[in-house]
Design a protein around this motif. Structure first.
Motif, PDB file in Angstrom:
ATOM      1  N   PRO A   1     101.822   8.708  74.092  1.00  0.00           N
ATOM      2  CA  PRO A   1     101.010   8.354  72.918  1.00  0.00           C
ATOM      3  C   PRO A   1      99.683   9.096  72.893  1.00  0.00           C
ATOM      4  CG  PRO A   1     100.944   6.574  74.515  1.00  0.00           C
ATOM      5  CD  PRO A   1     101.838   7.640  75.096  1.00  0.00           C
ATOM      6  N   LYS A   2      99.784  10.390  72.696  1.00  0.00           N
ATOM      7  CA  LYS A   2      98.580  11.215  72.705  1.00  0.00           C
ATOM      8  C   LYS A   2      98.331  11.845  71.345  1.00  0.00           C
ATOM      9  CE  LYS A   2      99.555  11.938  77.492  1.00  0.00           C
ATOM     10  NZ  LYS A   2     100.056  12.813  78.519  1.00  0.00           N
ATOM     11  N   LEU A   3      99.139  11.451  70.394  1.00  0.00           N
ATOM     12  CA  LEU A   3      98.981  11.901  69.017  1.00  0.00           C
ATOM     13  C   LEU A   3      98.834  10.619  68.212  1.00  0.00           C
ATOM     14  CD1 LEU A   3      99.209  14.568  67.361  1.00  0.00           C
ATOM     15  CD2 LEU A   3     101.592  13.984  66.971  1.00  0.00           C
ATOM     16  N   GLU A   4      97.758  10.514  67.456  1.00  0.00           N
ATOM     17  CA  GLU A   4      97.459   9.237  66.815  1.00  0.00           C
ATOM     18  C   GLU A   4      96.968   9.459  65.402  1.00  0.00           C
ATOM     19  OE1 GLU A   4      97.584   6.012  67.727  1.00  0.00           O
ATOM     20  OE2 GLU A   4      98.373   6.333  69.749  1.00  0.00           O
ATOM     21  N   LEU A   5      96.974   8.390  64.607  1.00  0.00           N
ATOM     22  CA  LEU A   5      96.301   8.438  63.317  1.00  0.00           C
ATOM     23  C   LEU A   5      94.836   8.104  63.558  1.00  0.00           C
ATOM     24  CD1 LEU A   5      98.882   6.757  60.971  1.00  0.00           C
ATOM     25  CD2 LEU A   5      97.957   9.050  60.741  1.00  0.00           C
ATOM     26  N   LEU A   6      93.971   9.026  63.197  1.00  0.00           N
ATOM     27  CA  LEU A   6      92.543   8.832  63.388  1.00  0.00           C
ATOM     28  C   LEU A   6      91.880   8.552  62.042  1.00  0.00           C
ATOM     29  CD1 LEU A   6      91.827  11.845  65.790  1.00  0.00           C
ATOM     30  CD2 LEU A   6      92.510   9.520  66.391  1.00  0.00           C
ATOM     31  N   GLU A   7      90.634   8.061  62.115  1.00  0.00           N
ATOM     32  CA  GLU A   7      89.850   7.779  60.910  1.00  0.00           C
ATOM     33  C   GLU A   7      90.571   6.755  60.039  1.00  0.00           C
ATOM     34  OE1 GLU A   7      86.853   9.039  60.663  1.00  0.00           O
ATOM     35  OE2 GLU A   7      86.914  10.672  62.120  1.00  0.00           O
TER      36      GLU A   7
ATOM     37  N   THR B   1      87.720   5.619  65.855  1.00  0.00           N
ATOM     38  CA  THR B   1      87.443   6.300  64.592  1.00  0.00           C
ATOM     39  C   THR B   1      87.813   5.432  63.394  1.00  0.00           C
ATOM     40  OG1 THR B   1      89.609   7.376  64.588  1.00  0.00           O
ATOM     41  CG2 THR B   1      87.772   8.607  65.564  1.00  0.00           C
ATOM     42  N   PHE B   2      88.572   4.359  63.657  1.00  0.00           N
ATOM     43  CA  PHE B   2      88.997   3.491  62.549  1.00  0.00           C
ATOM     44  C   PHE B   2      87.866   2.562  62.127  1.00  0.00           C
ATOM     45  CE2 PHE B   2      90.849  -0.358  60.789  1.00  0.00           C
ATOM     46  CZ  PHE B   2      91.710   0.154  59.826  1.00  0.00           C
TER      47      PHE B   2
ATOM     48  N   ALA C   1      90.723   6.890  70.742  1.00  0.00           N
ATOM     49  CA  ALA C   1      90.123   7.580  69.597  1.00  0.00           C
ATOM     50  C   ALA C   1      90.611   6.981  68.285  1.00  0.00           C
ATOM     51  CB  ALA C   1      90.437   9.075  69.652  1.00  0.00           C
ATOM     52  N   ALA C   2      91.887   6.581  68.243  1.00  0.00           N
ATOM     53  CA  ALA C   2      92.438   5.995  67.022  1.00  0.00           C
ATOM     54  C   ALA C   2      91.644   4.749  66.644  1.00  0.00           C
ATOM     55  CB  ALA C   2      93.914   5.662  67.221  1.00  0.00           C
TER      56      ALA C   2
ATOM     57  N   GLY D   1      95.760  13.214  64.667  1.00  0.00           N
ATOM     58  CA  GLY D   1      94.922  13.992  65.576  1.00  0.00           C
ATOM     59  C   GLY D   1      95.118  13.604  67.022  1.00  0.00           C
ATOM     60  N   VAL D   2      94.455  14.357  67.879  1.00  0.00           N
ATOM     61  CA  VAL D   2      94.489  14.100  69.317  1.00  0.00           C
ATOM     62  C   VAL D   2      93.069  13.743  69.749  1.00  0.00           C
ATOM     63  CG1 VAL D   2      96.442  15.611  69.815  1.00  0.00           C
ATOM     64  CG2 VAL D   2      94.136  16.559  69.773  1.00  0.00           C
ATOM     65  N   ALA D   3      92.924  13.264  70.979  1.00  0.00           N
ATOM     66  CA  ALA D   3      91.590  12.982  71.486  1.00  0.00           C
ATOM     67  C   ALA D   3      90.844  14.308  71.650  1.00  0.00           C
ATOM     68  CB  ALA D   3      91.668  12.240  72.805  1.00  0.00           C
ATOM     69  N   ASN D   4      89.522  14.224  71.638  1.00  0.00           N
ATOM     70  CA  ASN D   4      88.684  15.431  71.637  1.00  0.00           C
ATOM     71  C   ASN D   4      89.139  16.553  72.547  1.00  0.00           C
ATOM     72  OD1 ASN D   4      87.120  14.271  69.807  1.00  0.00           O
ATOM     73  ND2 ASN D   4      85.455  13.698  71.192  1.00  0.00           N
ATOM     74  N   ASP D   5      89.338  16.204  73.811  1.00  0.00           N
ATOM     75  CA  ASP D   5      89.596  17.283  74.761  1.00  0.00           C
ATOM     76  C   ASP D   5      90.977  17.169  75.385  1.00  0.00           C
ATOM     77  OD1 ASP D   5      88.987  14.944  75.886  1.00  0.00           O
ATOM     78  OD2 ASP D   5      87.439  15.687  77.247  1.00  0.00           O
ATOM     79  N   GLU D   6      91.873  16.455  74.725  1.00  0.00           N
ATOM     80  CA  GLU D   6      93.197  16.250  75.310  1.00  0.00           C
ATOM     81  C   GLU D   6      94.268  16.690  74.331  1.00  0.00           C
ATOM     82  OE1 GLU D   6      94.424  13.285  77.661  1.00  0.00           O
ATOM     83  OE2 GLU D   6      92.672  13.613  78.933  1.00  0.00           O
TER      84      GLU D   6
ATOM     85  N   THR E   1      95.910   6.085  76.586  1.00  0.00           N
ATOM     86  CA  THR E   1      95.505   7.482  76.471  1.00  0.00           C
ATOM     87  C   THR E   1      94.196   7.588  75.675  1.00  0.00           C
ATOM     88  OG1 THR E   1      96.693   7.848  74.412  1.00  0.00           O
ATOM     89  CG2 THR E   1      97.914   8.224  76.449  1.00  0.00           C
ATOM     90  N   PRO E   2      93.416   8.649  75.904  1.00  0.00           N
ATOM     91  CA  PRO E   2      92.200   8.855  75.110  1.00  0.00           C
ATOM     92  C   PRO E   2      92.500   8.904  73.613  1.00  0.00           C
ATOM     93  CG  PRO E   2      92.199  10.316  77.003  1.00  0.00           C
ATOM     94  CD  PRO E   2      93.545   9.641  76.986  1.00  0.00           C
ATOM     95  N   ALA E   3      93.681   9.385  73.243  1.00  0.00           N
ATOM     96  CA  ALA E   3      94.034   9.435  71.819  1.00  0.00           C
ATOM     97  C   ALA E   3      94.145   8.022  71.251  1.00  0.00           C
ATOM     98  CB  ALA E   3      95.339  10.199  71.617  1.00  0.00           C
ATOM     99  N   GLU E   4      94.708   7.115  72.037  1.00  0.00           N
ATOM    100  CA  GLU E   4      94.816   5.734  71.557  1.00  0.00           C
ATOM    101  C   GLU E   4      93.432   5.112  71.391  1.00  0.00           C
ATOM    102  OE1 GLU E   4      98.894   3.812  73.170  1.00  0.00           O
ATOM    103  OE2 GLU E   4      97.701   4.755  74.736  1.00  0.00           O
TER     104      GLU E   4
END
Lengths: 217, 798
Positions: free
Chosen positions: B175-181, A63-64, A59-60, B189-194, A54-57
């Motif tokens: 898995p569209k909710l993740e720990l970012l930064e 951004t890390f 992004a994780a 957070g979530v991906a920018n547009d998702e 997923t794009p969220a994966e």
């Protein structure tokens, strides 16, 4: 610049290098930076699509790691190590001088898009402290004056060489190398010099060895 | 999962000086619970893999130089552990972690939804200091950030326990909710547009141990200590989730998933969690009678009298249609009312697409039988999905299948024209079949596999003990389908789990709200069965109907043709019917219509008498889930004035000089229980032959998405915001032959109408098109075509 079908094809190629496809994400993100000078939303979506995650994966991961940028880096990435050893030996002064000269702070780029300045963490080059990197090539034992000199030469478009040999190209070219390390450039410059090996020589002369596990004090 | 492992291998350990034997592999935190010691924790959750992210549960382990996280360390033989109860080291370590966690946590408990039920608040009291030593500014973020329309994120409250992200990945499979930064900036957070697109997203609000994730609709609406909580059962589907309904001042404020290890574990879906606003919308509060074409409010005696006279004058030409949302007790009241008061067996609870073959299948193979359970799914060698998409049609079944698939590689095979997103999430196998070709494929499997892809291996697996066939209500659309399911089960020994969509269907079946079927799975045409009923009901057996009555479709067509004297209708929507127009005609043309309803509907608009009844929060009752397991629930509003369907039918029976008893939940349930299970011969399963293959095309494939335009989801825009986008799905080859490309709009046309939406290329057989059945912009019923039939698909909008 958008990511065309040739970039997708190259991502597929990178994917083939790994037994587990998602291992390919790191070089794929470098590939995105080699085209767009940053990791864009479009780039993350493409990586996600190619790897079926997923794009969220994505992004994780993106951004890390601090080597992935979410604003365009521009032509040259300038890093100055300000960790303890480099910082004390002049890194802080080098950074301050560059920051004043370029008019930007940490993780900022100049308005003309030529330079991105960043305080970087230890580059494992403490023997040559203080170190600066230009597009991730080493510039060893810098002073504020030498660092500014490098910047000025780059600004004038002159050829600049790393203190270890390789010609400085630009940020996106380096990112391309990180995506495809087999570009024949790996052997450029010395693998290790006398300073780096000094400690080893002393240890060998005196017959020193590392303690084995369980033997500690 | 981090529950105590199933093993008889015990080891001897010591916690706080207490010696105990625990199964090998038990985590310290679980073992401590066994002796009543709660080690403080945030990230630990018994159903999620250990991660030791929050570091709150540090304990001292003898021989270990540093405190260790109790939530992630498995006990080993002879291990001696000391928790905060007996170890200063552990206590100090926990206090240190708490101080770090609070360094950036805002002091906004008085305005935070979690305040009053917050693990951080509680544990800060037990393991924290009274006064903070931090005088530096706290980290702040823009707030709140929506991660989808249902959930708001206040990042500064987050303690990075990763419960929500692990839930999304490990349980929901989204898995569209993740720990970012990273570092101090680390944030969920979530991906920018998702957005966090998941049917199960609301669970993250509930398991968040701080107030970082809150519900958009519940935010700032109540304090936990002002709520009155009632254990309830979800009325939205046949998964049977245990819920806790929280109410304040006569209104439901929120619903939570409640723990039930046998059924929903700790989870529920977003529909069950958020779709409750309908309960108080458009309610009918008084009886009404039609006078000069208009409904007017009437008193109960007057309305009952009019209803009784109407029904009595139609005696001999009456029928009962109920929806699939009734409780078992109410369905039983209708079943008894039809047979005893109206003297008819014309009754059907299937207010949806159905067939008489399906009715025969339900009587023979499902009613009165204890089918496979969730636990059986956990252990099955194979689960075959037939005309059933678990994520949309029974989401907790999906979670169970997914858990078993991840844990031990459970083999799930979907016999379907399309590989769904749910199937992908359970790593299931897709056995593609042409739309409507289920029956042929099932017969082939019964005979060893035939030309079903991977058929031989599926057929062999079905013969292993414990194999399960999960069949959905959509099998009713396949002529020969229900028969073929029964035949496959008979040939292989696999057990059938029938998973209807609606919460009340299985209960209605057990209660006998189906023609030919008396309560407790008794065949109506069996003289002994009738005798048993006559005895319990206190009537003369000779007065009970003896021949199998008409099913829903026949009742509707008879009424539509003007051949029905009176119709008693409870809790159904014409738009859910196989042919909505025919249902409306039936209501228009029936001689007399009595409607028992909670709110204004197309039925009440056509009824002669409308009798208001209670919604689920105003009554107690029982839903029977797909397993056949009873799921009783309590009344949320004890002071509600509304009566259940059973009570109203009992009053109506009284006025008609007959009786179905008192009609209250307890007596109805006791009476049903006193019947006991049927031990006589069962009805014989149908053996309809498979329908001939359809020609033309593309053939329609459709089901109802979990979140759609259904009546029970009305009034909840935040929930509606997480609906899936309406798309038509075709295969690449079909798209090419139709000359359409992905993303392009297409128009799908049937005999009665057309719908248009963007097209998507997916894993679907050629010459087929999948559409959602009941999206707001895609009502399949308007096409006038049954699933499996050909439609026309053309590029461009209508």
């Amino acid at each position: 610049m958008t990511l065309g079908p040739e970039i997708r094809a190259e991502m597929e190629q990178i994917k083939q290098r790994y037994p587990d496809p998602r291992s390919a994400l790191l070089p794929m993100l470098h590939l995105v930076q080699s085209v767009q000078s940053e990791v864009t939303t479009e780039g993350m979506a493409l990586c996600a699509d190619v790897l079926s995650i997923t794009p969220a994966e994505v992004a994780a991961v993106a951004t890390f790691y601090t080597m992935y940028k979410r604003r365009p880096v521009g032509k040259h990435h300038i890093g100055v190590c300000t960790n303890t050893l480099c910082g004390l030996l002049g890194g802080d002064a080098v950074y301050a001088a560059l920051s004043e000269r370029l008019g930007v702070g940490h993780d900022e780029s100049t308005p003309d898009g030529k330079f991105w300045l960043e305080r970087i963490e230890c580059q494992a080059a403490c023997t040559h402290a203080p170190v600066m990197t230009v597009d991730w090539e080493f510039m060893d034992q810098q002073t504020p004056a030498s660092a500014i000199d490098v910047i000025d030469q780059l600004a004038r478009g002159e050829e600049v060489r790393s203190t270890r040999g390789p010609v400085i190209r630009n940020f996106t070219a380096t990112e391309r190398t990180l995506a495809f390390p087999d570009d024949g450039l790996a052997g450029e410059g010395p693998v290790a010099d006398e300073l780096m090996l000094a400690g080893l020589r002393v240890a060998q002369e005196r017959g020193m060895s590392a303690p084995t596990a369980g033997q500690g004090n | 999962m981090t529950l105590a492992p199933e093993t008889s291998d015990l080891i001897n350990v010591e916690i706080d000086g207490v010696e105990m034997n625990v199964p090998k592999g038990t985590l310290i935190i679980r073992a401590a619970e066994l002796i009543g010691t709660e080690v403080p924790r945030f990230c630990d959750h018994p159903l999620l893999a250990p991660v030791a992210a929050c570091r709150m549960c540090l304990v001292e382990i003898e021989g270990n130089p540093k405190p260790q996280p109790a939530c992630a360390i498995e006990l080993t033989p002879g291990m001696k552990v000391r928790t905060q109860r007996s170890s200063e080291v552990a206590e100090k370590a926990q206090q240190g972690v708490m101080e770090f966690l609070l360094a950036n946590h805002p002091l906004d408990c008085p305005v935070c939804d979690k305040g009053g039920e917050c693990p951080l608040q509680n544990q800060a009291m037990s393991a924290g200091r009274a006064e903070s030593r931090h005088d530096i500014p706290k980290r702040i973020f823009d707030k709140p950030v929506p991660i989808n329309t249902e959930i708001l994120l206040d990042r500064e409250r987050c303690v990075s326990c990763a419960r929500c992200t692990r839930f999304a990945d490990q349980i929901a499979g989204d898995p569209k909710l993740e720990l970012l930064e990273r570092g101090a900036k680390q944030q969920v957070g979530v991906a920018n547009d998702e957005p966090f697109d998941s049917y199960f997203s609301g669970n993250t609000i509930q398991i968040c141990p701080v107030g970082a994730l809150t519900s958009s609709s519940y935010r700032f609406r109540a304090r936990p200590f002002d709520l009155v909580s009632t254990p309830t059962t979800c009325e939205h589907c046949a998964s049977g989730c245990s819920l806790r309904t929280d109410a304040r001042r006569g209104e439901v404020t929120r619903r939570l998933a409640w723990h039930d290890a046998d059924v929903n574990e700790d989870w529920n879906c977003d529909k069950g969690r958020f779709a409750f606003t309908y309960l108080s919308q458009d309610r009918i509060n008084s009886p009404m009678i039609r006078e000069n074409g208009e409904l007017r409010v009437a008193s109960w005696p007057e309305a009952l009298d009019v209803a009784a006279r109407g029904l009595r004058s139609a005696q001999g030409s009456t029928a009962v249609l109920t929806g699939g949302r009734l409780t078992m007790e109410d369905a039983y009241a209708y079943a008894k009312f039809a047979r005893v008061v109206l003297g008819t067996d014309d009754i059907d609870f299937r207010a949806r697409r159905s067939s008489s073959e399906e009715a025969a299948f339900l009587r023979a193979s499902i009613a009165g039988d204890c089918g496979p359970t969730y636990a059986d799914l956990d252990k099955a060698p194979i689960v075959l999905l037939v005309a059933f998409e678990p994520e949309d049609e029974s989401p907790i079944v999906l979670l169970r299948l997914r858990a078993a698939s991840l844990r031990r590689g459970l083999r799930v095979v979907a016999l379907s024209p399309i590989a769904s997103r749910g199937l992908e999430k359970i790593a299931g196998e897709w056995a593609p079949i042409a739309p409507g070709a289920d029956a042929g494929a099932l017969h082939a499997l019964a005979q060893g596999g035939g030309d079903v892809p991977n058929g031989a291996s599926i057929a062999e697996a079905l013969r292993q003990p414990g194999a399960v066939i999960l069949v959905g209500e959509r099998i009713a659309d396949v002529s020969g389908g229900p028969s073929a399911v029964a035949a496959l089960a008979a040939a292989t020994g696999a057990r059938i789990g029938w998973v209807p969509r609606r919460a009340g269907e299985r209960g209605a079946l057990e209660a006998g709200a189906l023609s030919g079927l008396l309560p407790g799975g008794r065949p109506l045409d069996d003289v002994h069965a009738r005798a048993q009923l006559a005895q319990v009901w206190g009537v003369d057996a000779a007065d009970l109907p003896t021949s199998v009555g008409r099913d829903g479709a026949s009742i509707v067509s008879a009424a539509a043709a003007g051949g029905l004297g009176a119709l008693v209708v409870g809790g159904l929507e014409p738009r859910d019917a196989a042919q909505p127009a025919a249902m409306r005609r039936a209501l228009d043309n029936a001689g007399f219509v009595v409607s028992l309803e909670t709110r204004r509907t197309e039925v009440t608009d056509r009824a002669d008498v409308v009798l208001p009844v209670a919604v689920v929060t105003e009554k107690s009752g029982t839903f029977v889930d797909w397993e056949g397991r009873r799921r009783p629930f309590a009344r949320v509003f004890g002071d509600a004035l509304m009566m259940s369907d059973g009570r109203v039918l009992a009053m109506l029976a009284d006025v008609m000089d007959s009786s179905i008893g008192r009609g209250d939940v307890k007596s109805l349930r006791n009476e049903l229980d006193s019947l006991g299970p049927w031990t006589g011969a069962r009805a014989v399963a149908p053996s309809d032959s498979a329908a001939a293959e359809q020609t033309g095309g593309p053939l329609l494939v459709t089901w109802r998405l979990l979140l759609d335009d259904a009546a029970l989801q009305e009034g909840e825009p935040n929930l509606a915001g997480t609906r899936r986008r309406t798309v038509a799905v075709v295969s690449a080859a079909t798209a090419a032959s139709l000359g359409v490309a992905a993303g392009q709009r297409v128009t799908v046309t049937g005999p009665a109408g057309s719908v248009s939406m963007p097209v998507e290329i997916g894993s679907i057989v050629d010459n087929a098109v999948w559409l959602p059945s009941n999206a707001s912009d895609c009502a399949i019923a308007s096409l006038g075509v049954a699933p499996g039939q050909p439609v026309r698909v053309s590029g461009g909008a209508a």
